[in-house]
Write an enzyme that holds these catalytic residues in place. Sequence first.
Site, PDB file in Angstrom:
ATOM      1  N   GLU A   1      -4.963  -4.873  16.709  1.00  0.00           N
ATOM      2  CA  GLU A   1      -4.464  -3.815  17.591  1.00  0.00           C
ATOM      3  C   GLU A   1      -4.483  -2.473  16.872  1.00  0.00           C
ATOM      4  O   GLU A   1      -4.799  -1.438  17.467  1.00  0.00           O
ATOM      5  CB  GLU A   1      -3.044  -4.180  18.059  1.00  0.00           C
ATOM      6  CG  GLU A   1      -2.589  -3.392  19.271  1.00  0.00           C
ATOM      7  CD  GLU A   1      -1.663  -2.251  18.880  1.00  0.00           C
ATOM      8  OE1 GLU A   1      -1.201  -1.564  19.786  1.00  0.00           O
ATOM      9  OE2 GLU A   1      -1.408  -2.050  17.674  1.00  0.00           O
ATOM     10  N   HIS A   2      -4.153  -2.485  15.574  1.00  0.00           N
ATOM     11  CA  HIS A   2      -4.155  -1.251  14.774  1.00  0.00           C
ATOM     12  C   HIS A   2      -5.563  -0.651  14.740  1.00  0.00           C
ATOM     13  O   HIS A   2      -5.743   0.555  14.935  1.00  0.00           O
ATOM     14  CB  HIS A   2      -3.670  -1.574  13.360  1.00  0.00           C
ATOM     15  CG  HIS A   2      -3.306  -0.366  12.560  1.00  0.00           C
ATOM     16  ND1 HIS A   2      -4.233   0.295  11.800  1.00  0.00           N
ATOM     17  CD2 HIS A   2      -2.150   0.315  12.405  1.00  0.00           C
ATOM     18  CE1 HIS A   2      -3.652   1.328  11.203  1.00  0.00           C
ATOM     19  NE2 HIS A   2      -2.383   1.357  11.563  1.00  0.00           N
TER      20      HIS A   2
ATOM     21  N   GLU B   1       9.267   0.495   3.075  1.00  0.00           N
ATOM     22  CA  GLU B   1       9.304  -0.299   4.316  1.00  0.00           C
ATOM     23  C   GLU B   1       8.753  -1.699   4.025  1.00  0.00           C
ATOM     24  O   GLU B   1       7.633  -1.833   3.521  1.00  0.00           O
ATOM     25  CB  GLU B   1       8.457   0.362   5.403  1.00  0.00           C
ATOM     26  CG  GLU B   1       8.500  -0.419   6.714  1.00  0.00           C
ATOM     27  CD  GLU B   1       7.584   0.153   7.772  1.00  0.00           C
ATOM     28  OE1 GLU B   1       8.084   0.767   8.722  1.00  0.00           O
ATOM     29  OE2 GLU B   1       6.348   0.002   7.633  1.00  0.00           O
TER      30      GLU B   1
ATOM     31  N   LYS C   1       1.736  11.946  10.429  1.00  0.00           N
ATOM     32  CA  LYS C   1       3.100  11.584  10.847  1.00  0.00           C
ATOM     33  C   LYS C   1       4.010  12.813  10.847  1.00  0.00           C
ATOM     34  O   LYS C   1       4.833  12.979  11.744  1.00  0.00           O
ATOM     35  CB  LYS C   1       3.660  10.502   9.917  1.00  0.00           C
ATOM     36  CG  LYS C   1       4.798   9.728  10.533  1.00  0.00           C
ATOM     37  CD  LYS C   1       4.973   8.383   9.866  1.00  0.00           C
ATOM     38  CE  LYS C   1       5.662   7.405  10.774  1.00  0.00           C
ATOM     39  NZ  LYS C   1       5.618   6.043  10.284  1.00  0.00           N
TER      40      LYS C   1
ATOM     41  N   HIS D   1      11.186  -5.569  10.356  1.00  0.00           N
ATOM     42  CA  HIS D   1      11.087  -4.497   9.355  1.00  0.00           C
ATOM     43  C   HIS D   1      12.420  -4.255   8.661  1.00  0.00           C
ATOM     44  O   HIS D   1      13.460  -4.211   9.318  1.00  0.00           O
ATOM     45  CB  HIS D   1      10.674  -3.166  10.010  1.00  0.00           C
ATOM     46  CG  HIS D   1       9.286  -3.163  10.560  1.00  0.00           C
ATOM     47  ND1 HIS D   1       8.639  -2.038  11.000  1.00  0.00           N
ATOM     48  CD2 HIS D   1       8.387  -4.173  10.719  1.00  0.00           C
ATOM     49  CE1 HIS D   1       7.432  -2.349  11.409  1.00  0.00           C
ATOM     50  NE2 HIS D   1       7.255  -3.635  11.264  1.00  0.00           N
TER      51      HIS D   1
ATOM     52  N   ARG E   1       0.844  -1.200   0.000  1.00  0.00           N
ATOM     53  CA  ARG E   1       0.000   0.000   0.000  1.00  0.00           C
ATOM     54  C   ARG E   1       0.878   1.249   0.000  1.00  0.00           C
ATOM     55  O   ARG E   1       2.034   1.219   0.453  1.00  0.00           O
ATOM     56  CB  ARG E   1      -0.935   0.011   1.223  1.00  0.00           C
ATOM     57  CG  ARG E   1      -0.196   0.117   2.582  1.00  0.00           C
ATOM     58  CD  ARG E   1      -0.204   1.537   3.103  1.00  0.00           C
ATOM     59  NE  ARG E   1       0.513   1.728   4.347  1.00  0.00           N
ATOM     60  CZ  ARG E   1       1.742   2.178   4.440  1.00  0.00           C
ATOM     61  NH1 ARG E   1       2.444   2.405   3.345  1.00  0.00           N
ATOM     62  NH2 ARG E   1       2.329   2.399   5.605  1.00  0.00           N
ATOM     63  N   VAL E   2       0.287   2.329  -0.534  1.00  0.00           N
ATOM     64  CA  VAL E   2       0.940   3.633  -0.390  1.00  0.00           C
ATOM     65  C   VAL E   2       0.218   4.324   0.757  1.00  0.00           C
ATOM     66  O   VAL E   2      -1.013   4.267   0.846  1.00  0.00           O
ATOM     67  CB  VAL E   2       0.810   4.449  -1.700  1.00  0.00           C
ATOM     68  CG1 VAL E   2       1.315   5.871  -1.489  1.00  0.00           C
ATOM     69  CG2 VAL E   2       1.585   3.776  -2.813  1.00  0.00           C
ATOM     70  N   LYS E   3       0.976   4.939   1.644  1.00  0.00           N
ATOM     71  CA  LYS E   3       0.381   5.588   2.819  1.00  0.00           C
ATOM     72  C   LYS E   3      -0.581   6.685   2.361  1.00  0.00           C
ATOM     73  O   LYS E   3      -0.295   7.410   1.406  1.00  0.00           O
ATOM     74  CB  LYS E   3       1.523   6.209   3.628  1.00  0.00           C
ATOM     75  CG  LYS E   3       1.286   6.280   5.126  1.00  0.00           C
ATOM     76  CD  LYS E   3       2.564   6.760   5.806  1.00  0.00           C
ATOM     77  CE  LYS E   3       2.414   6.888   7.293  1.00  0.00           C
ATOM     78  NZ  LYS E   3       2.209   5.624   7.974  1.00  0.00           N
TER      79      LYS E   3
HETATM   80  P1  0O2 Z   1       0.458   2.630   9.439  1.00  0.00           P
HETATM   81  O1  0O2 Z   1      -0.967   3.082   9.577  1.00  0.00           O
HETATM   82  O2  0O2 Z   1       0.568   1.145   9.423  1.00  0.00           O
HETATM   83  O3  0O2 Z   1       1.154   3.271   8.301  1.00  0.00           O
HETATM   84  P2  0O2 Z   1       6.123   5.475  14.680  1.00  0.00           P
HETATM   85  O4  0O2 Z   1       5.154   5.126  13.550  1.00  0.00           O
HETATM   86  O5  0O2 Z   1       6.365   6.910  14.805  1.00  0.00           O
HETATM   87  O6  0O2 Z   1       5.784   4.783  15.957  1.00  0.00           O
HETATM   88  P3  0O2 Z   1       8.298   4.711  13.001  1.00  0.00           P
HETATM   89  O7  0O2 Z   1       9.599   5.363  13.228  1.00  0.00           O
HETATM   90  O8  0O2 Z   1       7.526   5.123  11.805  1.00  0.00           O
HETATM   91  O9  0O2 Z   1       7.486   4.834  14.332  1.00  0.00           O
HETATM   92  O10 0O2 Z   1       8.583   3.198  12.843  1.00  0.00           O
HETATM   93  P4  0O2 Z   1       7.991   1.917  13.528  1.00  0.00           P
HETATM   94  O11 0O2 Z   1       7.768   2.096  14.989  1.00  0.00           O
HETATM   95  O12 0O2 Z   1       8.923   0.852  13.117  1.00  0.00           O
HETATM   96  O13 0O2 Z   1       6.568   1.723  12.844  1.00  0.00           O
HETATM   97  C1  0O2 Z   1       6.444   1.523  11.493  1.00  0.00           C
HETATM   98  C2  0O2 Z   1       5.156   0.795  11.216  1.00  0.00           C
HETATM   99  O14 0O2 Z   1       5.139  -0.456  11.944  1.00  0.00           O
HETATM  100  C3  0O2 Z   1       3.894   1.492  11.687  1.00  0.00           C
HETATM  101  O15 0O2 Z   1       3.506   2.450  10.751  1.00  0.00           O
HETATM  102  C4  0O2 Z   1       2.934   0.336  11.810  1.00  0.00           C
HETATM  103  O16 0O2 Z   1       2.487  -0.096  10.531  1.00  0.00           O
HETATM  104  C5  0O2 Z   1       3.832  -0.749  12.374  1.00  0.00           C
HETATM  105  N1  0O2 Z   1       3.803  -0.686  13.843  1.00  0.00           N
HETATM  106  C6  0O2 Z   1       4.774  -0.226  14.651  1.00  0.00           C
HETATM  107  N2  0O2 Z   1       4.412  -0.335  15.943  1.00  0.00           N
HETATM  108  C7  0O2 Z   1       3.167  -0.888  15.957  1.00  0.00           C
HETATM  109  C8  0O2 Z   1       2.268  -1.279  17.007  1.00  0.00           C
HETATM  110  O17 0O2 Z   1       2.521  -1.131  18.201  1.00  0.00           O
HETATM  111  N3  0O2 Z   1       1.073  -1.830  16.613  1.00  0.00           N
HETATM  112  C9  0O2 Z   1       0.747  -2.010  15.308  1.00  0.00           C
HETATM  113  N4  0O2 Z   1      -0.450  -2.568  15.014  1.00  0.00           N
HETATM  114  N5  0O2 Z   1       1.590  -1.657  14.292  1.00  0.00           N
HETATM  115  C10 0O2 Z   1       2.777  -1.107  14.611  1.00  0.00           C
HETATM  116  P5  0O2 Z   1       2.528   3.624  11.173  1.00  0.00           P
HETATM  117  O18 0O2 Z   1       2.864   4.803  10.350  1.00  0.00           O
HETATM  118  O19 0O2 Z   1       2.560   3.816  12.654  1.00  0.00           O
HETATM  119  O20 0O2 Z   1       1.120   3.095  10.822  1.00  0.00           O
END
Ligand code: 0O2
Length: 270
Positions: free
Chosen positions: A155-156, A140, A56, A121, A46-48
């Site tokens: 959880e998300h 990513e 963010k 990751h 997916r693209v964010k």
């Molecule tokens: P989305 O909606 O999936 O795009 P941060 O996001 O600021 O906490 P960072 O530096 O972007 O941290 O990297 P991190 O922590 O490695 O997280 C990258 C992605 O991993 C997240 O993107 C989530 O998809 C997933 N992720 C990380 N921590 C969690 C968690 O505790 N629970 C769940 N369900 N997913 C997690 P985004 O942008 O947060 O969200």
Amino acid sequence: MEIQIWRELLDPYQLAVDELTCKFNHLIDEYHNRNMYCPIESVIGRVKSVASILEKLQKKNIPFEEMEHQVEDIAGIRIICQFVEDIEKVAQLILSRDDIELKSEKDYIRHMKPSGYRSYHLIVYYTVQTIRGPKKLQVELQIRTMAMNFWATIEHSLQYKYKGNMPEHVTERLTNAADAIIALDNEMSLVRNEIMDAQNSSQIQMNLVTDILNSMENLYKLSNKREVIKIQDEFYRIYETHDLEQLARFHKQLDIIAEGYRAQAVTKNI
Ligand code: 0O2
């Protein structure tokens, strides 16, 4: 920012997601066609969304000009595996590719997040070709088991619902569920070999049946119908025995018969 500019900016990321999803799906096919166990169960990308990118930028205080540099997951690929052991294999497979360059890795499996989140990751560079020339992007790659993915998805959704104010009883349930997921992955690892054997046999059978059906279709064109019907009945009989060796022998015989008909056809034409 104007919609059109967002589109132009995100277009190359969509291309990266499409290309990588296609390449990983092709890897799955390659494993299956060679009757080999595939460490990748499925791939999604997916693209964010713009809303999620803006959120963010705000949360991390990132200036817009720094977005492509500092937001590492504008393009995201999720690779789902059956077993924890497959994750490392997939990571190695990715790191050995020429079209992907590693930037950094985060091992949330060895170092589970306080939330209970587990996943592996890789932040990588991937180059796409655009009308303005090549563009090197960050992508990513999240690699996790089906069980880890189940937990993370639930959880998300809850995080989204409670927006940082998750009630304590929900957090507690999620922690318990995270423990259960670790136990489930461990249990599955213990029967991994048996599951892999079963899946391999089923893949071999599927490929054999496809080949046999193709051969029979060709025979229809070369031989007389009565003979093909007899061969077809024999195929059904063997198929019902679920005996892979018999099926493989039948396939070889079919090839020999088809070869005979082809030779006859060539002689007739001379
Ligand atoms: P989305 O909606 O999936 O795009 P941060 O996001 O600021 O906490 P960072 O530096 O972007 O941290 O990297 P991190 O922590 O490695 O997280 C990258 C992605 O991993 C997240 O993107 C989530 O998809 C997933 N992720 C990380 N921590 C969690 C968690 O505790 N629970 C769940 N369900 N997913 C997690 P985004 O942008 O947060 O969200």
